[in-house]
Design an enzyme around this catalytic site. Structure first.
Site, short mmCIF file in Angstrom:
data_model
loop_
_atom_site.label_atom_id
_atom_site.label_comp_id
_atom_site.label_asym_id
_atom_site.label_seq_id
_atom_site.Cartn_x
_atom_site.Cartn_y
_atom_site.Cartn_z
N GLY A 11 0.63 -1.08 -0.05
CA GLY A 11 0.02 0.00 0.04
C GLY A 11 0.83 1.25 0.12
N ALA A 12 0.88 1.83 -1.02
CA ALA A 12 1.59 3.19 -1.42
C ALA A 12 0.90 4.35 -1.09
CB ALA A 12 2.43 3.23 -2.70
N GLY A 13 -0.07 4.31 -0.32
CA GLY A 13 -0.72 5.37 0.22
C GLY A 13 -0.13 6.39 1.14
N MET A 14 -0.35 7.34 1.70
CA MET A 14 0.39 8.36 2.75
C MET A 14 1.00 7.94 3.75
SD MET A 14 -2.12 12.01 1.99
CE MET A 14 -0.93 12.77 3.05
N MET A 15 0.17 7.12 4.64
CA MET A 15 0.80 6.38 5.59
C MET A 15 1.52 5.49 5.41
SD MET A 15 1.33 6.83 9.00
CE MET A 15 -0.16 7.77 9.20
N GLY A 16 1.20 4.25 4.61
CA GLY A 16 1.91 3.23 4.28
C GLY A 16 3.50 3.77 3.95
N LYS A 202 -11.70 8.01 16.72
CA LYS A 202 -11.57 9.32 16.66
C LYS A 202 -11.86 9.90 15.30
CE LYS A 202 -7.86 9.24 13.64
NZ LYS A 202 -7.31 8.13 13.41
N ARG A 270 -8.87 15.37 5.82
CA ARG A 270 -9.99 15.05 5.14
C ARG A 270 -11.29 15.21 6.10
NH1 ARG A 270 -7.86 9.42 3.50
NH2 ARG A 270 -6.18 10.75 3.77
#
Length: 347
Positions: A11-16, A202, A270
């Site tokens: 997963g190359a999203g922001m957190m990963g 949260k 977001r």
């Protein structure tokens, strides 16, 4: 300094992708694999190491893989980091779990809970363990990360405190040893349900608090602090009730897994944008159109948990009146009423 290992991030999203920073700073070999939605990220990162959505230069030495090379990227890895959102859990279960090898433990950044018709709520590490192929059950450990950590600040090596949770203490300790740095501080806990409930909820409550920004913040969004603070406190009260009902550790609510993470989430991203738009009087349909292409974790977790609470309420196991803010958030995102906030019902 821990022994150098191979860490594959799926997963190359922001957190990963941000998780590659502490991994590389500790000298580990890092393989970053994109999902089917990440081809453009992998293509750009291969070119010059820049992450186009994180808007940061990734550390040097990372190997980049498209989803077509997932099996190659996972082969021989010492740790698999699941970098997908809650919307990617089914894909991860179908495509990644069958490729795991015995001893390849999984550490997930995914936030969320799975609801069931009878009102049960299960954390994703437990769900993934259940979905393992029969031959791998009992041979793979699942852990997860929770706490106030924005991806871009982790990528910039800002001081960050998180929890790693899991029922396998040795696997959690190993993951901590691999990833802890002078700026990435990790506390282990065996309370998987408590931690996962905190970090998932949260998102839901940050949406509720952010409605006050739209209702009272004005054009510059710099006012409405009193109502935001009141809703922050109400959020902690309601999550304490939920975690107590689940039989988990309520001490996590006042600590960084909920209160700290809620604070961070309200200040940007977001969820804040969505809550502000709803507070300004936009319908959910209008707000979603304005945020086209943005993953709305807050909406998914609100709908799941409220569905569970309604089932529990019908069975007489909880009182829905104990969750007035969450129930109002659910009404707003389903366009049943405007964001007016039920002040007299808050308790």
């Amino acid at each position: 300094m821990p022994q150098k290992k191979i860490i594959t991030i799926v997963g190359a999203g922001m957190m990963g992708s941000a998780m590659a920073t502490p991994a590389r700073d500790n000298g580990h070999a890092v393989r970053l694999v994109g999902t089917p939605l990440d081809d453009h990220i992998i293509s750009r990162a291969r070119y010059d190491g820049y992450h186009p959505t994180l808007k940061e230069q990734l550390p040097g030495g990372i190997e980049f893989y498209t989803v077509a090379d997932l099996a190659t990227a996972m082969a021989g890895a010492d740790l698999i980091i699941g970098g997908v959102s809650s919307f990617g859990v089914d894909w991860f279960s179908e495509k990644v779990l069958p490729l795991l090898q015995p001893g390849q433990n999984v550490l997930s950044v995914t936030k969320g809970l799975q609801d069931y018709p009878d009102g049960r709520l299960r954390p994703f590490p437990e769900l993934l363990a259940e979905r393992l192929p029969a031959a791998l059950r009992g041979r793979i450990s699942f852990s997860a990360i929770g706490g106030p950590c924005t991806s871009y600040e982790l990528a910039r090596r800002r001081q960050t405190m998180v929890y790693f949770c899991g029922t396998d203490a040795a696997a959690v300790a190993t993951a901590r040893d691999l990833l802890a740095t002078a700026y990435y501080h990790i506390t282990p806990t065996a309370d998987v349900l408590g931690l996962e409930c905190c970090v998932a909820m949260k998102n839901a409550y940050a949406l509720g608090v952010s409605m006050a920004i739209g209702l009272w913040g004005g054009a510059d969004e710099r006012q409405g602090f009193n109502p935001q603070a009141a809703l922050f406190g109400q959020s902690c009260r309601e999550v304490t009730r939920l975690i107590r009902h689940l039989g988990a550790d309520t001490d996590l609510v006042a600590n960084i897994p909920f209160a700290g993470d809620l604070y961070v989430t309200i200040f940007g991203g977001r969820t804040r944008r969505l809550g502000t738009l709803l507070g300004q009087g936009k319908s959910m349909v209008e707000a979603e159109a304005m945020l086209s292409g943005v993953t709305l974790e807050s909406v998914a977790i609100t709908r799941r948990v409220v569905a569970a609470l309604r089932a529990l309420g019908a069975a007489g196991k909880v009182q829905l009146a104990d969750y007035p803010l969450l129930m109002h958030i659910d009404d707003v995102i389903n366009d049943r009423r405007p964001a007016a906030l039920p002040w007299d019902a808050l308790r």
